[in-house]
Motif scaffolding. Structure first.
Motif, PDB file in Angstrom:
ATOM      1  N   ALA A 356       0.713  -1.242   0.020  1.00  0.00           N
ATOM      2  CA  ALA A 356       0.034  -0.089   0.027  1.00  0.00           C
ATOM      3  C   ALA A 356       0.850   1.173   0.056  1.00  0.00           C
ATOM      4  O   ALA A 356       1.605   1.423   0.884  1.00  0.00           O
ATOM      5  N   GLY A 357       0.933   1.842  -1.362  1.00  0.00           N
ATOM      6  CA  GLY A 357       1.851   2.953  -1.312  1.00  0.00           C
ATOM      7  C   GLY A 357       2.329   3.343  -2.736  1.00  0.00           C
ATOM      8  O   GLY A 357       1.325   3.216  -3.572  1.00  0.00           O
ATOM      9  N   MET A 365      -1.193   3.005  -5.012  1.00  0.00           N
ATOM     10  CA  MET A 365      -1.271   1.582  -5.306  1.00  0.00           C
ATOM     11  C   MET A 365      -1.613   0.782  -3.920  1.00  0.00           C
ATOM     12  O   MET A 365      -1.121   1.014  -3.077  1.00  0.00           O
ATOM     13  N   ILE A 366      -2.727  -0.185  -4.388  1.00  0.00           N
ATOM     14  CA  ILE A 366      -2.778  -1.221  -3.130  1.00  0.00           C
ATOM     15  C   ILE A 366      -2.733  -2.818  -3.746  1.00  0.00           C
ATOM     16  O   ILE A 366      -3.371  -2.696  -4.938  1.00  0.00           O
ATOM     17  N   ARG A 367      -2.244  -3.434  -3.217  1.00  0.00           N
ATOM     18  CA  ARG A 367      -2.063  -5.008  -3.537  1.00  0.00           C
ATOM     19  C   ARG A 367      -2.701  -5.920  -2.393  1.00  0.00           C
ATOM     20  O   ARG A 367      -2.073  -5.768  -1.367  1.00  0.00           O
ATOM     21  N   VAL A 368      -3.537  -6.875  -2.689  1.00  0.00           N
ATOM     22  CA  VAL A 368      -4.363  -7.435  -1.541  1.00  0.00           C
ATOM     23  C   VAL A 368      -3.966  -8.963  -2.202  1.00  0.00           C
ATOM     24  O   VAL A 368      -4.295  -9.426  -3.158  1.00  0.00           O
ATOM     25  N   GLN A 369      -3.417  -9.647  -1.135  1.00  0.00           N
ATOM     26  CA  GLN A 369      -3.329 -11.355  -1.366  1.00  0.00           C
ATOM     27  C   GLN A 369      -4.382 -12.091  -0.899  1.00  0.00           C
ATOM     28  O   GLN A 369      -4.897 -11.960   0.132  1.00  0.00           O
ATOM     29  N   ASP A 371      -6.511 -16.095  -1.165  1.00  0.00           N
ATOM     30  CA  ASP A 371      -6.076 -17.433  -1.041  1.00  0.00           C
ATOM     31  C   ASP A 371      -5.884 -17.838  -2.545  1.00  0.00           C
ATOM     32  O   ASP A 371      -6.481 -17.370  -3.511  1.00  0.00           O
ATOM     33  N   PHE A 372      -5.470 -19.283  -2.451  1.00  0.00           N
ATOM     34  CA  PHE A 372      -5.274 -20.108  -3.843  1.00  0.00           C
ATOM     35  C   PHE A 372      -4.363 -19.339  -4.825  1.00  0.00           C
ATOM     36  O   PHE A 372      -4.567 -19.499  -5.980  1.00  0.00           O
ATOM     37  N   GLY A 373      -3.433 -18.403  -4.194  1.00  0.00           N
ATOM     38  CA  GLY A 373      -2.262 -17.713  -5.183  1.00  0.00           C
ATOM     39  C   GLY A 373      -2.863 -16.499  -5.797  1.00  0.00           C
ATOM     40  O   GLY A 373      -2.226 -16.167  -6.923  1.00  0.00           O
ATOM     41  N   VAL A 374      -3.987 -16.063  -5.851  1.00  0.00           N
ATOM     42  CA  VAL A 374      -4.570 -14.928  -6.351  1.00  0.00           C
ATOM     43  C   VAL A 374      -4.387 -13.810  -5.714  1.00  0.00           C
ATOM     44  O   VAL A 374      -4.452 -13.741  -4.348  1.00  0.00           O
ATOM     45  N   SER A 375      -4.022 -12.767  -6.434  1.00  0.00           N
ATOM     46  CA  SER A 375      -3.926 -11.168  -5.858  1.00  0.00           C
ATOM     47  C   SER A 375      -4.530 -10.349  -6.730  1.00  0.00           C
ATOM     48  O   SER A 375      -4.531 -10.524  -7.898  1.00  0.00           O
ATOM     49  N   THR A 376      -4.826  -9.125  -6.241  1.00  0.00           N
ATOM     50  CA  THR A 376      -5.509  -8.001  -6.800  1.00  0.00           C
ATOM     51  C   THR A 376      -4.734  -6.768  -6.605  1.00  0.00           C
ATOM     52  O   THR A 376      -4.339  -6.462  -5.412  1.00  0.00           O
ATOM     53  N   VAL A 377      -4.867  -5.967  -7.631  1.00  0.00           N
ATOM     54  CA  VAL A 377      -4.127  -4.659  -7.619  1.00  0.00           C
ATOM     55  C   VAL A 377      -4.926  -3.636  -8.109  1.00  0.00           C
ATOM     56  O   VAL A 377      -5.918  -3.497  -9.052  1.00  0.00           O
ATOM     57  N   TYR A 378      -4.774  -2.408  -7.091  1.00  0.00           N
ATOM     58  CA  TYR A 378      -5.647  -1.301  -7.318  1.00  0.00           C
ATOM     59  C   TYR A 378      -4.918  -0.109  -7.783  1.00  0.00           C
ATOM     60  O   TYR A 378      -4.164   0.277  -6.794  1.00  0.00           O
ATOM     61  N   GLY A 379      -4.891   0.470  -8.981  1.00  0.00           N
ATOM     62  CA  GLY A 379      -3.896   1.438  -9.218  1.00  0.00           C
ATOM     63  C   GLY A 379      -4.536   3.044  -9.405  1.00  0.00           C
ATOM     64  O   GLY A 379      -5.714   2.950  -9.547  1.00  0.00           O
ATOM     65  N   HIS A 380      -3.587   4.163  -9.488  1.00  0.00           N
ATOM     66  CA  HIS A 380      -4.192   5.416  -9.671  1.00  0.00           C
ATOM     67  C   HIS A 380      -5.041   6.152  -8.609  1.00  0.00           C
ATOM     68  O   HIS A 380      -5.831   6.796  -8.910  1.00  0.00           O
ATOM     69  N   LEU A 381      -4.935   5.443  -7.362  1.00  0.00           N
ATOM     70  CA  LEU A 381      -5.950   6.032  -6.217  1.00  0.00           C
ATOM     71  C   LEU A 381      -5.477   7.306  -5.914  1.00  0.00           C
ATOM     72  O   LEU A 381      -4.316   7.758  -5.917  1.00  0.00           O
ATOM     73  N   SER A 382      -6.566   7.939  -5.328  1.00  0.00           N
ATOM     74  CA  SER A 382      -6.281   9.300  -4.684  1.00  0.00           C
ATOM     75  C   SER A 382      -6.003   9.017  -3.289  1.00  0.00           C
ATOM     76  O   SER A 382      -5.561  10.195  -2.446  1.00  0.00           O
ATOM     77  N   THR A 408      -4.175   9.498 -17.653  1.00  0.00           N
ATOM     78  CA  THR A 408      -4.750  10.601 -18.498  1.00  0.00           C
ATOM     79  C   THR A 408      -5.967  11.130 -17.917  1.00  0.00           C
ATOM     80  O   THR A 408      -6.470  12.121 -18.442  1.00  0.00           O
ATOM     81  N   GLY A 409      -6.465  10.498 -16.719  1.00  0.00           N
ATOM     82  CA  GLY A 409      -7.648  10.891 -16.207  1.00  0.00           C
ATOM     83  C   GLY A 409      -8.092  10.257 -15.231  1.00  0.00           C
ATOM     84  O   GLY A 409      -7.514   9.091 -14.970  1.00  0.00           O
ATOM     85  N   PRO A 410      -8.958  10.549 -14.289  1.00  0.00           N
ATOM     86  CA  PRO A 410      -9.452   9.876 -13.115  1.00  0.00           C
ATOM     87  C   PRO A 410      -9.906   8.368 -13.326  1.00  0.00           C
ATOM     88  O   PRO A 410     -11.214   8.608 -14.147  1.00  0.00           O
ATOM     89  N   HIS A 411      -9.532   7.324 -12.852  1.00  0.00           N
ATOM     90  CA  HIS A 411      -9.966   6.163 -13.244  1.00  0.00           C
ATOM     91  C   HIS A 411      -9.271   5.320 -12.154  1.00  0.00           C
ATOM     92  O   HIS A 411      -8.573   5.504 -11.438  1.00  0.00           O
ATOM     93  N   LEU A 412      -9.662   4.020 -12.463  1.00  0.00           N
ATOM     94  CA  LEU A 412      -9.178   2.908 -11.263  1.00  0.00           C
ATOM     95  C   LEU A 412      -8.688   1.718 -12.429  1.00  0.00           C
ATOM     96  O   LEU A 412      -9.131   1.412 -13.348  1.00  0.00           O
ATOM     97  N   HIS A 413      -7.391   1.554 -12.140  1.00  0.00           N
ATOM     98  CA  HIS A 413      -6.866   0.366 -12.878  1.00  0.00           C
ATOM     99  C   HIS A 413      -6.572  -0.955 -11.969  1.00  0.00           C
ATOM    100  O   HIS A 413      -6.383  -0.828 -10.937  1.00  0.00           O
ATOM    101  N   TYR A 414      -7.378  -1.958 -12.652  1.00  0.00           N
ATOM    102  CA  TYR A 414      -7.617  -3.063 -11.715  1.00  0.00           C
ATOM    103  C   TYR A 414      -7.064  -4.153 -12.363  1.00  0.00           C
ATOM    104  O   TYR A 414      -7.278  -4.691 -13.554  1.00  0.00           O
ATOM    105  N   GLU A 415      -6.309  -4.981 -11.594  1.00  0.00           N
ATOM    106  CA  GLU A 415      -5.664  -6.337 -12.191  1.00  0.00           C
ATOM    107  C   GLU A 415      -5.849  -7.406 -10.970  1.00  0.00           C
ATOM    108  O   GLU A 415      -6.253  -7.331 -10.083  1.00  0.00           O
TER     109      GLU A 415
END
Length: 436
Positions: A356-357, A365-369, A371-382, A408-415
């Motif tokens: 988180a940073g 950006m935030i990265r959450v781990q 179960d089952f080896g799956v993680s999610t990423v949330y970018g361009h946060l305010s 280029t504009g306000p949005h959420l990048h989700y992985e």
């Protein structure tokens, strides 16, 4: 192309595209560029092709926006329907289990009654045989006594002596009393035999009634088991397909869930059943255990749904602007959801914050781990609302959308990443939608 052919084409096109001249003037000179009809046609063709390509690309993006813009609401509805379905199945399971327990108790009582009546029937048969034997003895004794009485009377008539007569008369009187007593005993024994026969017949009728009730209970139990088995089978297949479509191995998922939810305990009391009853209940017990195992598997699936990102992190008010895939030769490892700054970003599954940073390119950006080896990423946060190491639950707000980093504009990048490898997040979203 030959010069003559080019001139002929230009001559043919001059009626629609006359030659144009573009003058370029400087301080000392004036020049012009000739735009011949063929050149104008090429420029128009290129411009039209670019325009059609732009229209097609915009249409694709618009269709993607329509199909996925409300994906979060659809997933929420699907999730609610899924949970309601599980609750209904659990309630149906409890009702059927109560009915089966009640039916089993009634069956046990009926079996006890049948056993008691069979014992009474055997006792009645034994008493009837004893009564018949007693009747035979009484009849034999009565016949012998009546013969002795007749012989005594005949002897009295032949002798004619007073003393002898008195003695024989007294003996005859005793025999008469004995005959009366035996006759009374014979009548009582016959009445008892008739009563025992009627009791045995009533016991047979009651046994037949209880056996018929037993068959009805067994038929009802079979109907209950068949209904539950059908409902469980219909519900299990879409859940299994959902995890497979998401690229997850259902067996591996359930195995890991069971490891974390494997606690047992409590005293175990023996069940008092005879070997005959155990044979009768063996089939029903196996079917009931199969249904309970399937319901347990469905509950494991429900737990797994909370631990995997089958939903989008935004709720309404966003626009799908960029899909997963390669752009300009580089991989876009997630999807972009455009919306105003400050929208709530909610984690779609239980997990632990591992980063988180600020990150290059991602901004805040935030990265959450998960179960089952799956993680999610949330970018361009305010704004970041969680800390590294914090446990988060599905639906919990972890940050706000923004425009930080390379954006280029306000949005959420989700992985979504599986074992560190990025995959298309829509794989999970569409897999959940296909369940219903």
């Amino acid at each position: 192309m030959p010069r003559r052919l080019i001139d002929r084409i230009n001559t043919s096109l001059e009626r629609w595209l006359p030659e144009q001249r573009l003058f370029i003037k400087s301080d000392t000179k004036t020049r012009f560029v000739r735009l011949r009809p063929l050149t104008q046609l090429g420029a128009l063709t290129t411009g039209g092709a670019l325009f059609l390509w732009a229209v097609g690309a915009s249409s694709v993006l618009f269709i993607n926006h329509i199909s996925s813009g409300s994906a979060r609401e659809q997933v929420a509805i699907a999730q609610a329907a899924f949970e309601q379905r599980l609750v209904a199945l659990a309630q149906e399971r409890d009702n059927r289990a109560n009915e089966a327990a009640t039916a089993q108790k009634r069956f046990q009582v009926a079996l006890g009654q049948v056993s008691q009546m069979q014992s009474q029937l055997l006792a009645s048969e034994e008493r009837r045989r004893e009564v018949e034997t007693g009747l035979d003895v009484v009849q034999s004794t009565l016949k012998r006594t009546m013969g002795e009485r007749d012989a005594a009377r005949k002897q009295i008539a032949e002798t004619g002596g007073e003393d002898r007569t008195a003695s024989l008369a007294a003996r005859a009187e005793d025999m008469s009393h004995t005959v009366d007593m035996l006759s009374a005993a014979l009548g009582a024994t016959a009445a008892e035999r008739d009563a025992a026969t009627r009791e045995a017949a009533d016991a047979r009728l009651e046994a037949d009634r209880v056996a018929q009730q037993k068959r009805q209970i067994e038929a009802r139990n079979d109907q209950i088991f068949t209904t539950l088995e059908g409902a469980v089978n219909i519900s299990m297949k879409p859940l299994d397909r959902m995890f497979r479509n998401a690229g997850m191995n259902p067996d591996s998922v359930l195995s890991q869930i069971r490891k974390g939810y494997a606690g047992t305990g409590g005293p175990l009391l023996p069940i008092a059943l005879s070997s005959k009853n155990m044979d009768e209940f063996a089939n029903d017990s196996a079917r009931a255990q199969g249904i309970l195992d399937a319901l347990d598997q469905m509950n494991m699936y429900r737990i797994a749904v909370d631990k995997l990102p089958f939903a989008l992190p935004l709720e309404g008010g966003y626009r799908f602007t960029s899909p997963f895939g390669y752009r300009w030769g580089r991989l876009h490892a997630g999807i972009d959801l455009a919306g105003p700054v400050g929208m709530s970003v909610k984690v779609p599954a239980d997990g632990t914050v591992i980063d988180a940073g600020w990150a290059n390119g991602y901004g805040l950006m935030i990265r959450v781990q998960h179960d089952f080896g799956v993680s999610t990423v949330y970018g361009h946060l305010s704004k970041i609302r969680v800390k590294v190491g914090q446990k988060v639950s599905r639906g919990e707000r972890i940050g706000d959308t923004g425009n930080t980093g390379r954006s280029t504009g306000p949005h959420l990048h989700y992985e979504i990443r599986v074992d560190g490898k990025p995959i298309n997040p829509m794989t999970f979203i569409k897999a959940a939608q296909n369940v219903f």
